[in-house]
Design a protein around this motif. Structure first.
Motif, PDB file in Angstrom:
ATOM      1  N   SER A 304       0.818  -1.293  -0.045  1.00  0.00           N
ATOM      2  CA  SER A 304       0.113  -0.079  -0.293  1.00  0.00           C
ATOM      3  C   SER A 304       0.998   1.165   0.095  1.00  0.00           C
ATOM      4  N   SER A 305       0.406   2.009  -0.707  1.00  0.00           N
ATOM      5  CA  SER A 305       1.285   3.381  -0.843  1.00  0.00           C
ATOM      6  C   SER A 305       0.599   4.660  -1.165  1.00  0.00           C
ATOM      7  N   ASP A 306       1.182   5.782  -0.733  1.00  0.00           N
ATOM      8  CA  ASP A 306       0.412   7.023  -1.074  1.00  0.00           C
ATOM      9  C   ASP A 306       0.960   7.484  -2.287  1.00  0.00           C
ATOM     10  N   LEU A 307       0.239   7.589  -3.360  1.00  0.00           N
ATOM     11  CA  LEU A 307       1.037   8.084  -4.634  1.00  0.00           C
ATOM     12  C   LEU A 307       0.583   9.499  -5.045  1.00  0.00           C
ATOM     13  N   LYS A 308       1.998  10.151  -5.501  1.00  0.00           N
ATOM     14  CA  LYS A 308       1.983  11.321  -5.743  1.00  0.00           C
ATOM     15  C   LYS A 308       2.650  11.856  -6.925  1.00  0.00           C
ATOM     16  N   GLY A 309       2.621  12.971  -7.379  1.00  0.00           N
ATOM     17  CA  GLY A 309       3.492  13.441  -8.671  1.00  0.00           C
ATOM     18  C   GLY A 309       2.632  13.777  -9.761  1.00  0.00           C
ATOM     19  N   ASP A 310       3.186  14.655 -10.678  1.00  0.00           N
ATOM     20  CA  ASP A 310       2.704  15.021 -12.090  1.00  0.00           C
ATOM     21  C   ASP A 310       3.230  14.193 -12.928  1.00  0.00           C
ATOM     22  N   ILE A 311       2.846  13.181 -13.755  1.00  0.00           N
ATOM     23  CA  ILE A 311       3.534  12.504 -14.651  1.00  0.00           C
ATOM     24  C   ILE A 311       2.942  12.681 -16.084  1.00  0.00           C
ATOM     25  N   ASP A 312       3.886  12.697 -17.052  1.00  0.00           N
ATOM     26  CA  ASP A 312       3.718  13.115 -18.617  1.00  0.00           C
ATOM     27  C   ASP A 312       4.368  11.793 -19.126  1.00  0.00           C
ATOM     28  N   ALA A 332      -3.881   5.926 -11.584  1.00  0.00           N
ATOM     29  CA  ALA A 332      -3.907   7.510 -11.354  1.00  0.00           C
ATOM     30  C   ALA A 332      -5.339   8.196 -10.655  1.00  0.00           C
ATOM     31  N   THR A 333      -6.278   7.420 -10.467  1.00  0.00           N
ATOM     32  CA  THR A 333      -7.390   8.018  -9.877  1.00  0.00           C
ATOM     33  C   THR A 333      -7.169   8.309  -8.465  1.00  0.00           C
ATOM     34  N   GLN A 334      -6.136   7.665  -7.768  1.00  0.00           N
ATOM     35  CA  GLN A 334      -5.769   7.639  -6.386  1.00  0.00           C
ATOM     36  C   GLN A 334      -4.331   8.636  -6.289  1.00  0.00           C
ATOM     37  N   LEU A 335      -3.964   9.051  -7.619  1.00  0.00           N
ATOM     38  CA  LEU A 335      -2.891  10.035  -7.562  1.00  0.00           C
ATOM     39  C   LEU A 335      -2.845  11.343  -6.781  1.00  0.00           C
ATOM     40  N   GLY A 366     -17.728   7.713 -11.663  1.00  0.00           N
ATOM     41  CA  GLY A 366     -17.629   9.010 -11.098  1.00  0.00           C
ATOM     42  C   GLY A 366     -16.485   9.872 -11.161  1.00  0.00           C
ATOM     43  N   ILE A 367     -15.412   9.376 -12.171  1.00  0.00           N
ATOM     44  CA  ILE A 367     -13.933   9.994 -12.575  1.00  0.00           C
ATOM     45  C   ILE A 367     -14.118  11.319 -13.522  1.00  0.00           C
ATOM     46  N   GLU A 368     -13.499  12.164 -13.123  1.00  0.00           N
ATOM     47  CA  GLU A 368     -13.390  13.207 -14.299  1.00  0.00           C
ATOM     48  C   GLU A 368     -12.008  12.907 -14.961  1.00  0.00           C
ATOM     49  N   ILE A 369     -12.243  12.989 -16.354  1.00  0.00           N
ATOM     50  CA  ILE A 369     -11.079  12.441 -17.111  1.00  0.00           C
ATOM     51  C   ILE A 369     -11.129  12.912 -18.475  1.00  0.00           C
ATOM     52  N   ASP A 370     -10.034  13.453 -19.045  1.00  0.00           N
ATOM     53  CA  ASP A 370     -10.010  14.311 -20.437  1.00  0.00           C
ATOM     54  C   ASP A 370      -9.827  13.038 -21.355  1.00  0.00           C
ATOM     55  N   GLU A 371     -10.273  13.129 -22.589  1.00  0.00           N
ATOM     56  CA  GLU A 371      -9.835  12.257 -23.585  1.00  0.00           C
ATOM     57  C   GLU A 371      -9.342  13.144 -24.670  1.00  0.00           C
ATOM     58  N   ILE A 378      -5.878  12.408 -16.161  1.00  0.00           N
ATOM     59  CA  ILE A 378      -6.607  12.154 -14.941  1.00  0.00           C
ATOM     60  C   ILE A 378      -5.954  12.877 -13.873  1.00  0.00           C
ATOM     61  N   ALA A 379      -6.551  13.719 -13.085  1.00  0.00           N
ATOM     62  CA  ALA A 379      -5.969  14.634 -12.170  1.00  0.00           C
ATOM     63  C   ALA A 379      -6.727  13.920 -10.764  1.00  0.00           C
ATOM     64  N   GLY A 380      -5.958  13.296  -9.918  1.00  0.00           N
ATOM     65  CA  GLY A 380      -6.385  12.806  -8.550  1.00  0.00           C
ATOM     66  C   GLY A 380      -6.088  13.335  -7.273  1.00  0.00           C
ATOM     67  N   PRO A 381      -6.126  13.182  -6.248  1.00  0.00           N
ATOM     68  CA  PRO A 381      -6.983  11.740  -6.223  1.00  0.00           C
ATOM     69  C   PRO A 381      -8.475  12.065  -6.167  1.00  0.00           C
TER      70      PRO A 381
END
Ligand code: S3P
Length: 436
Positions: A304-312, A332-335, A366-371, A378-381
């Motif tokens: 189990s981890s706390d996921l963070k960062g901006d990843i391209d 990424a929904t949990q990032l 229920g996730i906001e996501i750009d296609e 995806i911007a999380g969490p």
């Protein structure tokens, strides 16, 4: 049509366990094909249980290859480079792009005509990418609209070519190299972006003369034709990292979890997902790494981890983790941050249009996501909500969303869950065994 199965996934308190996974799908396909055209017997252990890899065995049997199937052991009597026989009927690749595209390379080298097709999904997937180079080598290939299965391949008398595939694809590279084994002279594939290199590793295992040179960002791979190949002998297929990916992400995003996956393939052309998850702060340990049959293997521990960062993610990285994007999107929904993926338009021509499938299903949860045409953002969490999910008959979509269900509020229904058996028939059983 197989019946549509609905599997209900409830939130998990924790995941715990240590287990092996069936053999890597990519390596399994190749091991069967190389065993078939090698000299002598190959005994393949931990051959993938994936339906796709059974399709490869079925096709090879139709081409006169003798195959023994016992639990845990596939025995293949190599027919040698000249031993493939004309098929008694149409070959069926099922859902498997690797089967149809790579086997077409072998079929292009045979002085007879073979028809090969697959399920509805396969009949929608682009084949021009292999038809073009194999035609340049001298094969005659009829295809619906020049691009789609069924393919009718009349081969033999191939000439070696130098070819730069327009798409980054290990299936295309492998198809051309396999055809090159039946051509006079040296066949070269130039890859602008490297893709998984299991074919090259296995060619070496079979004692083939193969040259690999670095060229700018990519590679130039040459193989000499008409040379005898050694059988693989006793060969153990490394566990499938692309299947492990679902459990690794599941452990990272579920509270109080720790999973250990044993003897998993860690070929560097496949491990970008691990690098990206670690970059997000994922607690993943690669233990006891070793080399077996030229392929890296290791035990992978994920917690189990706390996921963070901006990843391209874009460019050369995409080919390395293309199959893992559905489960990466779930992670990424949990990032605490943003995941942006571009230049991944290939996702639209996989077993399903995976960009659509990810976006549709995440929105239902229920996730906001750009296609984008070629990716997503995806911007999380964000909180996942249980929903009715469609697999789109795509194994990786079914499994990725079952993992999403582990941390969603309420119940998640996976419709078309049977698709998982295309790569991991044991998926839901394993998941039930490790959850609480
Ligand atoms: C594979 C290559 C990749 C991958 C597929 C397996 C292989 O496909 O997506 O699951 O075994 O060579 P492409 O070659 O179409 O990129």
């Amino acid at each position: 049509m197989p019946e549509t199965k609905i599997i209900r996934v409830l939130p998990a308190n924790l995941l715990r366990g240590e287990f092996h996974l069936p053999g890597d799908k990519s390596i399994s396909h190749r091991s069967a094909m190389f065993a078939a055209i090698g000299d002598g017997q190959s005994r393949l252990k931990n051959y993938s249980s994936a339906r796709d890899c059974q399709s490869t065995l079925d096709c090879l049997e139709k081409l006169g290859i003798r195959i023994g199937r016992e639990p845990g052991l596939i025995t293949i009597e190599g027919a040698g480079i000249d031993g493939i026989k004309a098929a008694s009927g149409i070959l069926d690749a099922g859902n498997s792009g690797s089967t149809i595209r790579m086997l077409s390379g072998i079929l292009a080298g045979q002085a007879f005509t073979t028809e090969i097709t697959g399920d509805e999904s396969i009949q929608r997937r682009p084949m021009k990418r292999i038809i073009d180079p194999l035609t340049l080598m001298g094969a005659r290939i009829e295809a619906r609209e020049g691009n789609f299965a069924p393919l009718k391949i009349s081969g033999g008398d191939l000439k070696a070519i130098e070819y730069t595939p327009p798409v980054a694809s290990a299936q295309v590279k492998s198809s051309v190299l396999l055809a090159g084994l039946f051509a006079e002279g040296k066949t070269t594939v130039i890859e602008k972006t490297p893709t998984r290199n299991h074919t090259e590793v296995m060619l070496r295992e079979c004692g083939a003369a193969i040259e690999i040179d670095k060229v700018s960002a990519g590679e130039r791979i040459s193989v000499t034709g008409r040379q005898p190949l050694r059988a693989l002998g006793d060969y153990t297929v490394a566990g499938d990292l692309s299947s492990a990916a679902f459990f690794i992400v599941a452990a990272l995003i579920t509270k109080n979890s720790r999973l250990k996956l044993q003897h998993i393939g860690i070929n560097p052309s496949r491990t970008a997902l691990i690098d990206v998850l670690k970059q997000m702060g994922g607690r993943i340990e690669i233990a006891d790494s070793r080399l077996a049959h030229g392929e890296g293997v290791a035990d992978i521990i994920a917690e189990s981890s706390d996921l963070k960062g901006d990843i391209d993610l874009s460019g050369a990285l995409i080919a390395n983790l293309i199959d893992e994007i559905p489960i990466l999107a779930v992670a990424a929904t949990q990032l605490h941050g943003t995941l942006r993926i571009r230049e991944a338009g290939e996702l639209r021509v996989k077993e399903s249009d995976r960009i659509r499938a990810i976006v549709d299903n995440l929105r239902k949860m229920g996730i906001e996501i750009d296609e984008f045409d070629d990716g997503l953002r995806i911007a999380g969490p964000q909180k996942l909500r249980g929903a009715r999910i469609e697999s789109f008959d795509d194994h990786r979509i079914a499994m990725a969303f079952a993992v999403a269900g582990l941390i969603a509020d309420g119940e998640t229904e996976i419709h078309g869950a049977e698709a998982a058996s295309v790569s991991l028939p044991e998926f839901f059983e394993i998941l039930n065994g490790i959850r609480n």
